[in-house]
Scaffold this motif. Structure first.
Motif, PDB file in Angstrom:
ATOM      1  N   PRO A 242       0.775  -1.245   0.000  1.00  0.00           N
ATOM      2  CA  PRO A 242       0.000   0.000   0.000  1.00  0.00           C
ATOM      3  C   PRO A 242       0.811   1.303   0.000  1.00  0.00           C
ATOM      4  O   PRO A 242       0.281   2.350  -0.331  1.00  0.00           O
ATOM      5  CB  PRO A 242      -0.810  -0.116   1.301  1.00  0.00           C
ATOM      6  N   HIS A 243       2.093   1.252   0.380  1.00  0.00           N
ATOM      7  CA  HIS A 243       2.848   2.505   0.550  1.00  0.00           C
ATOM      8  C   HIS A 243       4.026   2.537  -0.413  1.00  0.00           C
ATOM      9  O   HIS A 243       5.111   2.064  -0.087  1.00  0.00           O
ATOM     10  CB  HIS A 243       3.340   2.637   1.995  1.00  0.00           C
ATOM     11  N   GLY A 244       3.828   3.092  -1.582  1.00  0.00           N
ATOM     12  CA  GLY A 244       4.847   3.063  -2.611  1.00  0.00           C
ATOM     13  C   GLY A 244       5.555   4.377  -2.829  1.00  0.00           C
ATOM     14  O   GLY A 244       5.591   5.261  -1.979  1.00  0.00           O
ATOM     15  N   ALA A 245       6.106   4.501  -4.022  1.00  0.00           N
ATOM     16  CA  ALA A 245       6.751   5.737  -4.460  1.00  0.00           C
ATOM     17  C   ALA A 245       5.715   6.569  -5.225  1.00  0.00           C
ATOM     18  O   ALA A 245       4.787   6.012  -5.805  1.00  0.00           O
ATOM     19  CB  ALA A 245       7.927   5.396  -5.371  1.00  0.00           C
ATOM     20  N   PRO A 246       5.844   7.872  -5.213  1.00  0.00           N
ATOM     21  CA  PRO A 246       6.893   8.687  -4.587  1.00  0.00           C
ATOM     22  C   PRO A 246       6.501   9.242  -3.223  1.00  0.00           C
ATOM     23  O   PRO A 246       7.203  10.096  -2.697  1.00  0.00           O
ATOM     24  CB  PRO A 246       7.059   9.820  -5.598  1.00  0.00           C
TER      25      PRO A 246
END
Length: 722
Positions: A242-246
């Motif tokens: 669930p917590h990617g870039a950017p």
């Protein structure tokens, strides 16, 4: 609605996601019994005698093996929201395949063996199947093949030796399954929680296992095409989020994560597989109110198979892992590939291969469609959406983000990355709405600080359909300002700077790192981070505060994550990096702006302030009342957790020796904790904030200055990436 009654009914959930033939089973209900003496067995939770089994089919444990436990599949479903992990076989595929060829339900209870197996003597002729990692298996000294059904004669001994590898775990399935009393709907053993499997522990020599009614053998062996491929280099299919870039990681970080061979660390177990790999650059300088390190976020629900960065350390969360926590997870292993976590061995190499979520193999499939026989992951590319499924606006002030959590879950996040009880109110409203409609295919609902995790069976409720359902729900939710919920004031003892927490810090310094900014004394670190004149001010702030419970299960077994209702009492700290490997049961710590009571021994990262009594009642006996307006914790075998969402915790000081006496009384079933009934009204709370806005702003400004100063000292010392 009483928030202790909001768990999803497990039987209904399983009816949605499994056929009746694949439900977990420990034999027919009338034949279940606990492990131990057949004539004097007692239930480990209630203490009441177990119902004697009419069958005499038994297994004697001659040698228990290194870590052999009873497990069933899919495990303990429906209690993620109060910090009870599903447990179950870490390699579900090997487990279910063995049950299937024996004619058992796929979930029938069997044995999971880690590193080495047991020697078992059977009282009656019994068909067995040994699956999983390669090990020497013999019946009465004669070698037998794995993945084949083998009959052990009456009085015969099945001996499963050390695992030769590749792989870490071997499974022993028996005709009829192992019959033990269930706890919270499952026979699975959760050793850290001391329940399941009949005794709550791994097998011991001399114990006796009761078997269910024998099944009809379906096949002589598991087909070769269905058997999973084992190796010392593994490829895991993952989805973004669930917590990617950017937002959290840089683009280079993400490319590194999916382009690097990580190494499995020796300090790995069923809670999680630690990995050795490159340190991220990070897209943020810190986590704000959630903590000083950029990996820190406001606590949300995790999912099994998530790659969790606890500081700079990546950990793949296992079936005994925590349900709630405050660290980012950039990718998630799809459900069909999670069996591989159970076979990862220290020194093995791991490569994450991103795939499109709709291309994930079906987790319910046990044959070729599962693609477990391939040593590589077939990928036609990744979703390319950074894990963001949809964004929209709730109203003029609040947005909502729908984040992907593997191929079987969505994390609903409200608002911005701030601590706002109004956002928790919105989460509560959505949670209650979804519980009320009881949509088919929803497996688990787990609230976080500003989020709600929704786990589904995608074969019943596809993620696209879930998103449409959530859009409809938003139009029906009431204004969160109208929130009024039951809110008890719970008075708990706190042994300040308890010797057990000092011991945990010492262990950390000797076994992990001695140069951490929070060592050798967490309380002094808290003082420094918050700009307080003296350690006594930390003490006064904690005991003056009223902590509102926003989540349960952080970490495990009904453990609360709470924050002071008065912002002037919100001490902000960061979490350990890397995390501790040991935390004493019921230690009390602060991480970010949150306080946590650890539900049991295990890893952890919050900064210690002391220790309290238990928040999970292993005896789970009703404890009566204490007069009008004041009651004691009522518990029973089905609700052993003691705290509820929106409870208010107030501390009173006790000496360390007094706490030990209180803990002993609690363990003996003398639950004597005073509570006072009340309500939490969001409108009243917002009025309080408005009336005290000036002094709250002044406090936050001083705190921000100290926070910035600490961050600069970390940067100078090389603790933070530039």
């Amino acid at each position: 609605m009483n928030l202790t009654d909001t768990r999803i009914d497990q039987a209904a959930d399983l009816a949605d996601v499994t056929d009746a033939t694949t439900r977990p089973a420990g034999g027919p209900p009338e034949s279940r019994a606990t492990i131990g003496s057949p004539d004097n067995a007692t239930d480990p939770i209630s203490g009441t005698p177990a119902v004697p089994s009419p069958t005499r089919r038994r297994i004697e444990v001659v040698r228990p093996g290194m870590q052999t436990t009873v497990q069933d599949w899919p495990g303990r479903i429906g209690y993620w929201h109060i910090g009870v992990p599903p447990s179950g076989p870490m390699d579900d595929l090997s487990f279910r395949l063995g049950n299937r060829v024996l004619g058992n339900p796929e979930g029938a209870a069997g044995l999971e063996c880690t590193l080495g197996g047991p020697a078992l003597r059977f009282s009656e002729p019994t068909w067995v199947c040994v699956t999983g990692a390669v090990a020497d298996a013999r019946v009465d000294g004669v070698p037998v093949e794995q993945w084949r059904t083998v009959e052990v004669p009456a009085g015969g001994v099945l001996d499963v030796g050390a695992i030769r590898g590749p792989g870490m775990r071997t499974y022993i399935l028996v005709s009829g399954g192992i019959a033990v009393d269930e706890f919270l709907g499952s026979a699975s053993t959760f050793t850290l929680g001391k329940f399941g499997g009949g005794t709550g522990a791994a097998l011991r020599a001399g114990e006796s296992l009761t078997l269910g009614a024998p099944s009809t053998r379906l096949a002589p062996a598991v087909p070769m095409a269905d058997q999973p491929a084992f190796a010392h280099r593994w490829e895991l299919a993952v989805t973004e989020g669930p917590h990617g870039a950017p937002e959290f990681f840089t683009r280079n970080d993400f490319d590194t994560i999916v382009g690097t061979d990580y190494e499995v660390h020796f300090n790995s177990d069923r809670t999680g597989v630690r990995l050795i790999g490159p340190k991220p650059e990070w897209a943020r300088t810190d986590g704000g109110e959630a903590g000083l390190h950029p990996s820190n976020i406001h606590d949300n629900a995790y999912t099994i198979g998530a790659l969790d960065f606890t500081g700079d350390t990546p950990i793949l969360l296992g079936p005994d892992g925590p349900s709630l926590g405050g660290f980012v997870c950039p990718v998630t292993v799809v459900a069909a590939d999670r069996w591989k976590l159970g076979q990862l061995t220290p020194g093995d190499k791991v490569r994450f291969v991103p795939i499109r979520s709709e291309h994930a193999a079906p987790a319910a499939e046990l044959g070729v469609r599962r693609r477990a026989c391939f040593g590589t992951v077939l990928s036609a590319g990744r979703d390319g959406d950074d894990g963001i499924l949809r964004r929209t606006e709730v109203d003029d002030e609040t947005g909502v983000t729908y984040r992907r959590q593997g191929d079987d879950g969505v994390l609903v996040e409200y608002g911005t990355l701030t601590l706002d009880l109004g956002l928790r109110a919105r989460v509560h409203a959505l949670h209650q709405h979804l519980l009320a409609i009881g949509h088919r295919g929803v497996i688990e609902l787990t609230p976080g600080i500003r989020s709600l995790q929704i786990k589904v069976d995608p074969a019943v409720l596809p993620i696209t359909s879930l998103l449409d359902l959530l859009a409809e729900a938003e139009a029906q939710l009431p204004n969160s300002d109208q929130l009024v919920v039951p809110s008890r004031t719970v008075h708990l003892p706190l042994s300040w700077d308890d010797p057990s927490t000092r011991e945990a810090i010492t262990r950390y310094m000797h076994g992990v790192r001695a140069d951490a900014p929070w060592c050798p004394w967490n309380i002094e670190f808290i003082r420094r981070m918050n700009g307080l004149p003296a350690v006594e001010d930390v003490y006064k702030t904690v005991f003056d505060a009223e902590y509102l419970v926003l989540g349960l299960g952080d970490v495990y077994l009904g453990a609360p994550v709470a924050t002071p209702t008065d912002p002037r009492h919100r001490l902000v700290t960061t979490k350990y990096n890397p995390a501790r490997t040991w935390t004493p049961e019921n230690a009390v710590g602060i991480g970010g702006a949150y306080l946590c009571i650890y539900g049991m021994e295990g890893p952890g990262g919050y900064q210690f302030v002391g220790r309290t009594t238990q928040v999970w009642n292993h005896r789970a006996r009703p404890s009566g009342t204490a007069g009008p307006g004041v009651d004691r914790f009522p518990t029973d075998p089905e609700t052993p957790w003691l705290l509820r969402y929106f409870d208010r915790i107030r501390w009173h000081p006790v000496e360390a020796e007094e706490l030990l006496d209180l803990r002993a009384d609690f363990a003996a079933g003398k639950v004597d904790i005073t509570t006072e009934n009340g309500d939490f009204r969001l409108a009243d709370y917002r009025r309080f904030l408005s009336e005290n806005a000036d002094s709250i702003s002044e406090f936050r400004a001083l705190q921000a200055d100290a926070f910035a100063e600490e961050r600069q000292s970390w940067r100078t010392a090389g603790e933070l990436s530039e």
